[in-house]
Design a protein around this motif. Structure first.
Motif, PDB file in Angstrom:
ATOM      1  N   PHE A  26       1.950   5.905  -7.198  1.00 27.66           N
ATOM      2  CA  PHE A  26       1.883   4.618  -7.887  1.00 27.66           C
ATOM      3  C   PHE A  26       0.815   3.691  -7.314  1.00 27.66           C
ATOM      4  O   PHE A  26       0.049   3.081  -8.054  1.00 27.66           O
ATOM      5  CB  PHE A  26       3.256   3.935  -7.814  1.00 27.66           C
ATOM      6  CG  PHE A  26       3.287   2.550  -8.396  1.00 27.66           C
ATOM      7  CD1 PHE A  26       3.142   2.362  -9.759  1.00 27.66           C
ATOM      8  CD2 PHE A  26       3.468   1.445  -7.581  1.00 27.66           C
ATOM      9  CE1 PHE A  26       3.167   1.080 -10.309  1.00 27.66           C
ATOM     10  CE2 PHE A  26       3.494   0.166  -8.116  1.00 27.66           C
ATOM     11  CZ  PHE A  26       3.348  -0.022  -9.487  1.00 27.66           C
ATOM     12  N   LEU A  27       0.749   3.634  -5.992  1.00 25.56           N
ATOM     13  CA  LEU A  27      -0.273   2.828  -5.333  1.00 25.56           C
ATOM     14  C   LEU A  27      -1.443   3.720  -4.914  1.00 25.56           C
ATOM     15  O   LEU A  27      -1.235   4.875  -4.542  1.00 25.56           O
ATOM     16  CB  LEU A  27       0.315   2.128  -4.106  1.00 25.56           C
ATOM     17  CG  LEU A  27       1.406   1.091  -4.375  1.00 25.56           C
ATOM     18  CD1 LEU A  27       1.983   0.574  -3.064  1.00 25.56           C
ATOM     19  CD2 LEU A  27       0.882  -0.055  -5.230  1.00 25.56           C
ATOM     20  N   PRO A  28      -2.667   3.214  -4.972  1.00 23.94           N
ATOM     21  CA  PRO A  28      -3.831   4.025  -4.581  1.00 23.94           C
ATOM     22  C   PRO A  28      -3.743   4.468  -3.125  1.00 23.94           C
ATOM     23  O   PRO A  28      -3.332   3.694  -2.256  1.00 23.94           O
ATOM     24  CB  PRO A  28      -5.010   3.073  -4.793  1.00 23.94           C
ATOM     25  CG  PRO A  28      -4.518   2.058  -5.767  1.00 23.94           C
ATOM     26  CD  PRO A  28      -3.057   1.880  -5.471  1.00 23.94           C
ATOM     27  N   LYS A  29      -4.105   5.699  -2.875  1.00 23.06           N
ATOM     28  CA  LYS A  29      -4.175   6.228  -1.516  1.00 23.06           C
ATOM     29  C   LYS A  29      -5.598   6.036  -1.038  1.00 23.06           C
ATOM     30  O   LYS A  29      -6.522   6.667  -1.537  1.00 23.06           O
ATOM     31  CB  LYS A  29      -3.772   7.692  -1.489  1.00 23.06           C
ATOM     32  CG  LYS A  29      -3.615   8.262  -0.095  1.00 23.06           C
ATOM     33  CD  LYS A  29      -3.028   9.667  -0.150  1.00 23.06           C
ATOM     34  CE  LYS A  29      -2.787  10.220   1.248  1.00 23.06           C
ATOM     35  NZ  LYS A  29      -2.222  11.590   1.206  1.00 23.06           N
ATOM     36  N   LEU A  30      -5.769   5.147  -0.064  1.00 21.99           N
ATOM     37  CA  LEU A  30      -7.120   4.769   0.341  1.00 21.99           C
ATOM     38  C   LEU A  30      -7.818   5.835   1.173  1.00 21.99           C
ATOM     39  O   LEU A  30      -9.042   5.930   1.171  1.00 21.99           O
ATOM     40  CB  LEU A  30      -7.072   3.450   1.123  1.00 21.99           C
ATOM     41  CG  LEU A  30      -6.484   2.266   0.341  1.00 21.99           C
ATOM     42  CD1 LEU A  30      -6.494   1.014   1.192  1.00 21.99           C
ATOM     43  CD2 LEU A  30      -7.246   2.038  -0.957  1.00 21.99           C
ATOM     44  N   VAL A  31      -7.061   6.643   1.888  1.00 19.85           N
ATOM     45  CA  VAL A  31      -7.655   7.690   2.722  1.00 19.85           C
ATOM     46  C   VAL A  31      -7.169   9.045   2.238  1.00 19.85           C
ATOM     47  O   VAL A  31      -5.974   9.323   2.219  1.00 19.85           O
ATOM     48  CB  VAL A  31      -7.274   7.510   4.208  1.00 19.85           C
ATOM     49  CG1 VAL A  31      -7.887   8.621   5.036  1.00 19.85           C
ATOM     50  CG2 VAL A  31      -7.719   6.144   4.716  1.00 19.85           C
ATOM     51  N   GLY A  32      -8.096   9.886   1.803  1.00 21.04           N
ATOM     52  CA  GLY A  32      -7.748  11.208   1.301  1.00 21.04           C
ATOM     53  C   GLY A  32      -8.043  12.289   2.317  1.00 21.04           C
ATOM     54  O   GLY A  32      -8.560  12.036   3.405  1.00 21.04           O
ATOM     55  N   THR A  33      -7.759  13.520   1.926  1.00 21.01           N
ATOM     56  CA  THR A  33      -7.988  14.649   2.834  1.00 21.01           C
ATOM     57  C   THR A  33      -9.311  15.349   2.557  1.00 21.01           C
ATOM     58  O   THR A  33      -9.711  16.217   3.305  1.00 21.01           O
ATOM     59  CB  THR A  33      -6.854  15.683   2.694  1.00 21.01           C
ATOM     60  OG1 THR A  33      -6.800  16.125   1.328  1.00 21.01           O
ATOM     61  CG2 THR A  33      -5.530  15.068   3.082  1.00 21.01           C
ATOM     62  N   LYS A  34      -9.968  14.962   1.445  1.00 15.64           N
ATOM     63  CA  LYS A  34     -11.271  15.528   1.150  1.00 15.64           C
ATOM     64  C   LYS A  34     -12.064  14.529   0.319  1.00 15.64           C
ATOM     65  O   LYS A  34     -11.527  13.580  -0.219  1.00 15.64           O
ATOM     66  CB  LYS A  34     -11.143  16.862   0.404  1.00 15.64           C
ATOM     67  CG  LYS A  34     -10.507  16.733  -0.981  1.00 15.64           C
ATOM     68  CD  LYS A  34     -10.475  18.092  -1.643  1.00 15.64           C
ATOM     69  CE  LYS A  34      -9.895  17.987  -3.050  1.00 15.64           C
ATOM     70  NZ  LYS A  34      -9.881  19.278  -3.726  1.00 15.64           N
ATOM     71  N   THR A  35     -13.386  14.708   0.200  1.00 17.38           N
ATOM     72  CA  THR A  35     -14.225  13.742  -0.502  1.00 17.38           C
ATOM     73  C   THR A  35     -13.981  13.801  -1.996  1.00 17.38           C
ATOM     74  O   THR A  35     -13.714  14.852  -2.566  1.00 17.38           O
ATOM     75  CB  THR A  35     -15.721  14.030  -0.229  1.00 17.38           C
ATOM     76  OG1 THR A  35     -16.018  15.332  -0.707  1.00 17.38           O
ATOM     77  CG2 THR A  35     -16.013  13.940   1.253  1.00 17.38           C
ATOM     78  N   GLN A  36     -14.106  12.646  -2.629  1.00 16.85           N
ATOM     79  CA  GLN A  36     -13.853  12.561  -4.057  1.00 16.85           C
ATOM     80  C   GLN A  36     -14.946  13.244  -4.876  1.00 16.85           C
ATOM     81  O   GLN A  36     -14.737  13.583  -6.033  1.00 16.85           O
ATOM     82  CB  GLN A  36     -13.754  11.086  -4.470  1.00 16.85           C
ATOM     83  CG  GLN A  36     -12.530  10.389  -3.896  1.00 16.85           C
ATOM     84  CD  GLN A  36     -11.241  11.059  -4.339  1.00 16.85           C
ATOM     85  OE1 GLN A  36     -10.972  11.166  -5.523  1.00 16.85           O
ATOM     86  NE2 GLN A  36     -10.461  11.532  -3.402  1.00 16.85           N
ATOM     87  N   GLU A  37     -16.117  13.463  -4.294  1.00 16.75           N
ATOM     88  CA  GLU A  37     -17.200  14.084  -5.037  1.00 16.75           C
ATOM     89  C   GLU A  37     -16.882  15.505  -5.473  1.00 16.75           C
ATOM     90  O   GLU A  37     -17.487  16.041  -6.394  1.00 16.75           O
ATOM     91  CB  GLU A  37     -18.479  14.095  -4.188  1.00 16.75           C
ATOM     92  CG  GLU A  37     -19.134  12.731  -4.008  1.00 16.75           C
ATOM     93  CD  GLU A  37     -18.408  11.862  -3.005  1.00 16.75           C
ATOM     94  OE1 GLU A  37     -17.520  12.401  -2.298  1.00 16.75           O
ATOM     95  OE2 GLU A  37     -18.718  10.671  -2.942  1.00 16.75           O
ATOM     96  N   THR A  38     -15.938  16.133  -4.779  1.00 16.52           N
ATOM     97  CA  THR A  38     -15.603  17.517  -5.117  1.00 16.52           C
ATOM     98  C   THR A  38     -14.554  17.607  -6.213  1.00 16.52           C
ATOM     99  O   THR A  38     -14.198  18.696  -6.628  1.00 16.52           O
ATOM    100  CB  THR A  38     -15.085  18.243  -3.861  1.00 16.52           C
ATOM    101  OG1 THR A  38     -13.892  17.614  -3.422  1.00 16.52           O
ATOM    102  CG2 THR A  38     -16.116  18.224  -2.773  1.00 16.52           C
ATOM    103  N   LYS A  39     -14.059  16.441  -6.644  1.00 13.29           N
ATOM    104  CA  LYS A  39     -12.978  16.453  -7.622  1.00 13.29           C
ATOM    105  C   LYS A  39     -13.517  16.372  -9.039  1.00 13.29           C
ATOM    106  O   LYS A  39     -14.451  15.639  -9.305  1.00 13.29           O
ATOM    107  CB  LYS A  39     -12.044  15.276  -7.371  1.00 13.29           C
ATOM    108  CG  LYS A  39     -11.313  15.380  -6.046  1.00 13.29           C
ATOM    109  CD  LYS A  39     -10.335  14.251  -5.909  1.00 13.29           C
ATOM    110  CE  LYS A  39      -9.486  14.425  -4.671  1.00 13.29           C
ATOM    111  NZ  LYS A  39      -8.494  13.393  -4.541  1.00 13.29           N
ATOM    112  N   LYS A  40     -12.862  17.089  -9.917  1.00 12.37           N
ATOM    113  CA  LYS A  40     -13.216  17.047 -11.329  1.00 12.37           C
ATOM    114  C   LYS A  40     -11.925  17.131 -12.152  1.00 12.37           C
ATOM    115  O   LYS A  40     -10.922  17.580 -11.662  1.00 12.37           O
ATOM    116  CB  LYS A  40     -14.148  18.206 -11.720  1.00 12.37           C
ATOM    117  CG  LYS A  40     -15.483  18.187 -11.019  1.00 12.37           C
ATOM    118  CD  LYS A  40     -16.325  19.372 -11.425  1.00 12.37           C
ATOM    119  CE  LYS A  40     -17.663  19.359 -10.728  1.00 12.37           C
ATOM    120  NZ  LYS A  40     -18.488  20.518 -11.071  1.00 12.37           N
TER     121      LYS A  40
END
Length: 218
Positions: A199-213
């Motif tokens: 529900f709330l944005p997760k500010l720190v992820g486990t991998k870079t967002q550039e790899t997501k599609k």
């Protein structure tokens, strides 16, 4: 009938209900006008959204009795303007400014994320992991909560907050969990889930967002 018919009827009547309350209680203060502008306009925008990019979850067929029950339950959202107008509550200017700011942000993330979901899935079905959904799997619900939070802040009464909590617990959360269960069929979902909040944005992820599609399916 479809569940959206009950929802759309409520949205269409909201402006008239609030304006009617203002007439009945002869309350045309700034607070009442601001509330009418925010909540009434929200209902009209919802109708435009349903016309331009409808949410398929509201296309579900239901009985007339269930439709009436849905409409009555949604009527709980009219408690907030009733309290504000009947009690002639006049929110302080800083509170009005804060409510308007929260409302604008909520409208932006709610309707924009719904548009991204609709048009992405229309042309490329799959798992959405970018844009509004990069760090939050239910940005549209987050926006909707912010919208109703802004209404409750203007009223300055505990009951609208309780009603918002009621819908959040019994409608929003089950729908979010249902969506997660549906998305779990995608092999990329576990990685996406680790990088995003329910529900709330997760500010720190486990991998870079550039790899997501991809895109969030409902």
């Amino acid at each position: 009938m479809k569940i959206k018919h009950a929802i759309n009827l409520h949205k269409a009547f909201t402006f008239l209900v609030i304006l009617g309350l203002m007439v009945v209680y002869d309350n045309f203060t700034t607070g009442a006008w601001v509330y009418l502008a925010l909540h009434g306009t929200y209902g009209f925008i919802w109708l435009f959204k349903d016309r331009i990019y409808p949410d398929k979850q509201w296309e579900q067929e239901i009985s007339f009795g269930m439709g009436m029950t849905t409409f009555i339950l949604l009527g709980l959202y009219w408690v907030a303007p009733f309290i504000l107008i009947s009690r002639e509550i006049e929110p302080a200017p800083p509170l009005v400014a804060a409510a308007v700011a929260i409302n604008l942000f909520g409208v932006f993330v709610h309707y924009s994320s719904d548009a991204q979901k609709y048009y992405t899935l229309k042309y490329r079905p799959g798992l959405i992991t970018e844009g509004f959904f990069a760090r939050c799997r239910n940005t549209n619900y987050l926006g909707e909560v912010l919208i109703y939070l802004s209404f409750a802040l203007l009223v300055q009464h505990w009951l609208p907050f309780v009603i918002l909590g009621f819908f959040f617990s019994l409608v929003f959360v089950p729908n979010m969990l249902k969506k997660d269960k549906s998305l779990s069929r995608y092999r990329e979902f576990e990685d996406y889930k680790a990088d995003s909040g329910l529900f709330l944005p997760k500010l720190v992820g486990t991998k870079t967002q550039e790899t997501k599609k991809g895109a969030i399916a409902s």
